[in-house]
Design a protein around this motif. Structure first.
Motif, PDB file in Angstrom:
ATOM      1  N   UNK A 126     -12.293  91.451 -14.639  1.00  0.00           N
ATOM      2  CA  UNK A 126     -11.602  92.172 -13.557  1.00  0.00           C
ATOM      3  C   UNK A 126     -10.701  91.186 -12.806  1.00  0.00           C
ATOM      4  N   UNK A 127      -9.619  91.670 -12.275  1.00  0.00           N
ATOM      5  CA  UNK A 127      -8.701  90.783 -11.560  1.00  0.00           C
ATOM      6  C   UNK A 127      -7.411  91.509 -11.232  1.00  0.00           C
ATOM      7  N   UNK A 128      -7.085  92.516 -12.057  1.00  0.00           N
ATOM      8  CA  UNK A 128      -5.892  93.321 -11.782  1.00  0.00           C
ATOM      9  C   UNK A 128      -6.187  94.304 -10.649  1.00  0.00           C
ATOM     10  N   UNK A 129      -5.173  94.605  -9.857  1.00  0.00           N
ATOM     11  CA  UNK A 129      -5.350  95.526  -8.718  1.00  0.00           C
ATOM     12  C   UNK A 129      -4.969  96.961  -9.069  1.00  0.00           C
ATOM     13  N   UNK A 130      -4.559  97.189 -10.313  1.00  0.00           N
ATOM     14  CA  UNK A 130      -4.204  98.537 -10.795  1.00  0.00           C
ATOM     15  C   UNK A 130      -4.644  98.618 -12.255  1.00  0.00           C
TER      16      UNK A 130
ATOM     17  N   UNK B 254      -0.758  95.001 -16.748  1.00  0.00           N
ATOM     18  CA  UNK B 254      -1.250  96.021 -15.824  1.00  0.00           C
ATOM     19  C   UNK B 254      -0.138  96.756 -15.093  1.00  0.00           C
ATOM     20  N   UNK B 255      -0.554  97.866 -14.509  1.00  0.00           N
ATOM     21  CA  UNK B 255       0.297  98.658 -13.626  1.00  0.00           C
ATOM     22  C   UNK B 255       0.675  97.879 -12.359  1.00  0.00           C
ATOM     23  N   UNK B 256      -0.058  96.778 -12.080  1.00  0.00           N
ATOM     24  CA  UNK B 256       0.218  96.011 -10.855  1.00  0.00           C
ATOM     25  C   UNK B 256       1.372  95.011 -11.040  1.00  0.00           C
ATOM     26  N   UNK B 257       2.107  95.114 -12.158  1.00  0.00           N
ATOM     27  CA  UNK B 257       3.313  94.324 -12.506  1.00  0.00           C
ATOM     28  C   UNK B 257       3.006  92.906 -13.007  1.00  0.00           C
ATOM     29  N   UNK B 258       1.721  92.535 -13.134  1.00  0.00           N
ATOM     30  CA  UNK B 258       1.410  91.168 -13.562  1.00  0.00           C
ATOM     31  C   UNK B 258       0.850  91.145 -14.986  1.00  0.00           C
ATOM     32  N   UNK B 259       0.926  89.946 -15.566  1.00  0.00           N
ATOM     33  CA  UNK B 259       0.243  89.647 -16.829  1.00  0.00           C
ATOM     34  C   UNK B 259      -0.753  88.535 -16.515  1.00  0.00           C
TER      35      UNK B 259
END
Length: 472
Positions: A78-82, A101-106
């Motif tokens: 876990x670590x992504x916010x979306x 992720x949907x949170x714009x990060x890789x």
């Protein structure tokens, strides 16, 4: 009187078989997010599945041997916010996985060989460069630590994961949402499909579209494209009447398809999984309950239907094992990991053979875990085919290898060394180097100590559970 000649092929009788119930992975809450990725990736050591998670995005990583019911408190990544939209194992390190992720990060994660006690929450590195959701990931097939990501901002970014830097950004080649991206065998070209119905062949280092074909499939639904061993492009898409269709194209002559076949009227996007060693492509539709497979050859009609594996339950996603993770003694030429709503079921594709000996014709040398190039070499224009290994004696995954990230400090720009540089400055730099090495050694020893303690705690917890169960 003419007699129909049956086409000779060693893959004509390939058959699929679902694994026994005790070989499945039960009680996994597979993600319900609406996205056309496979949701499942697998390598010779681990199985990773995107799962439902409250308050952000998560995926679960299981050792392949951990079949049966998965504990509801099993640690997640876990670590992504979306929600997590795509995951991909590094082809050169079986313990490294990337997530988008949907949170714009890789994020890139190091997975330990032992089972962690608690959720893995700290990635090795977070790659930030997209302005919208990131839905596609793909590692470079031959260069170390090179990762491609594509986002809802219609941008493709190629990263050096070892330094966290953007190597290339292709931001003006796609006017609309990118549906799929695929490297060719040596990573010199990309094949992309886009919502504007155009199939493009891109040279990423030049930032140019080398060839393109508008409306390879005329329907509006998403297309998928993969490179074949012969350098052709295999595509799946839809006709104007919403029938599913497959195509084979020669990038040197995009005017006419090499082959084009209509299939059925189902509305699930067909995910193509291509095996270059056998030149078989497996088509898995989301929501379908079957896997269709075809052999691609140089003889007309070029794409030859082989067979269909059918089951009762529809698939939510599908993982495809690399060739080095298969059991060669059983003539296994492909293994899928089919996602149901609450479980993951292995499906084995086998060529029926009577002999138990190694079958050279089924298992040519296949890409191994060693990269052929460094990231800088690839960026400078070098190309290399994958480093091949033989499967004659089976494949044993290498032990845990740590991915080291060394971020370059743009503020730390030292003056060039010249004749004026004093001896004391040189001694100081040597001293700093020695101190840094000592610190790194201490950090490594501490990390090993923490890992040993975690393993000890896990063993003690297991003993405690057994004692509690015994008293009950």
């Amino acid at each position: 009187m003419s007699r129909r000649v049956v086409r000779q092929s060693k893959f004509r009788h390939v058959f699929g078989q679902a694994a026994k119930a005790d070989q499945s992975y039960e009680d996994i809450r597979v993600s319900k997010v609406t996205w056309d990725s496979s949701f499942c990736v697998v390598n010779p050591k681990f199985l990773a599945i995107i799962v439902e998670a409250g308050g952000g995005g998560a995926f679960i990583v299981l050792p392949l041997a951990k079949t049966g019911r998965v504990d509801k408190n099993y640690p997640l990544v876990t670590g992504h916010t979306a929600p997590v939209l795509d995951i991909d194992w590094c082809p050169h390190n079986d313990n490294v996985i990337a997530s988008a992720s949907d949170d714009t990060t890789v994020m890139v994660w190091q997975i330990p060989d032992y089972t962690p006690v608690r959720n893995i929450t700290e990635p090795i590195i977070t790659l930030e460069g997209h302005s919208k959701r990131v839905g596609i990931l793909s590692w470079h097939p031959t260069a170390r630590n090179v990762l491609l990501s594509a986002g809802g901002d219609n941008v493709i970014i190629i990263w050096n994961v070892g330094t966290g830097e953007v190597l290339l950004s292709l931001d003006d080649l796609h006017p609309d949402v990118i549906h799929s991206v695929c490297w060719n065998s040596n990573g010199s070209l990309l094949a992309t499909t886009c919502k504007d119905k155009t199939l493009r062949i891109i040279d990423p280092r030049k930032g140019q579209v080398v060839a393109e074909r508008f409306a390879a499939h005329e329907g509006m639904r998403p297309m998928r494209a993969v490179f074949t061993r012969q350098g052709h492009i295999f595509t799946t898409g839809f006709t104007r009447m919403s029938q599913r269709e497959l195509g084979l194209w020669d990038p040197n002559n995009f005017e006419e398809p090499v082959a084009l076949q209509e299939m059925d009227t189902s509305n699930g996007v067909l995910l193509p999984f291509y095996d270059p060693d056998s030149s078989i492509v497996y088509l898995c539709g989301k929501g379908d309950s079957s896997i269709r497979y075809f052999e691609i050859t140089d003889e007309p009609p070029f794409v030859h239907y082989l067979n269909t594996f059918s089951s009762k339950e529809p698939q939510r996603g599908m993982g495809f094992m690399p060739k080095r993770g298969l059991e060669v003694s059983k003539c296994e030429i492909a293994r899928f990991y089919k996602l149901h709503e609450r479980k993951c079921e292995p499906i084995v594709m086998t060529v029926p053979r009577k002999s138990d000996l190694f079958q050279d014709d089924l298992y040519p040398d296949t890409p191994g875990p060693e990269p052929a190039l460094e990231a800088d070499e690839w960026l400078s224009g070098q190309d290399a085919e994958p480093v091949l290994i033989s499967l004659r004696d089976g494949y044993v995954p290498p032990k845990h290898r740590e991915l080291r990230v060394t971020k370059r400090n743009i503020l730390d720009v030292r003056p060039p060394s010249g004749p004026r540089r004093s001896q004391s400055a040189s001694d100081a730099s040597l001293s700093q180097q020695h101190t840094l090495e000592t610190l790194l050694e201490e950090i490594k020893a501490l990390r090993e100590q923490v890992q040993a303690q975690e393993q000890r705690i896990t063993a003690l917890e297991n003993m405690l559970c057994e004692l509690v169960d015994g008293t009950d």
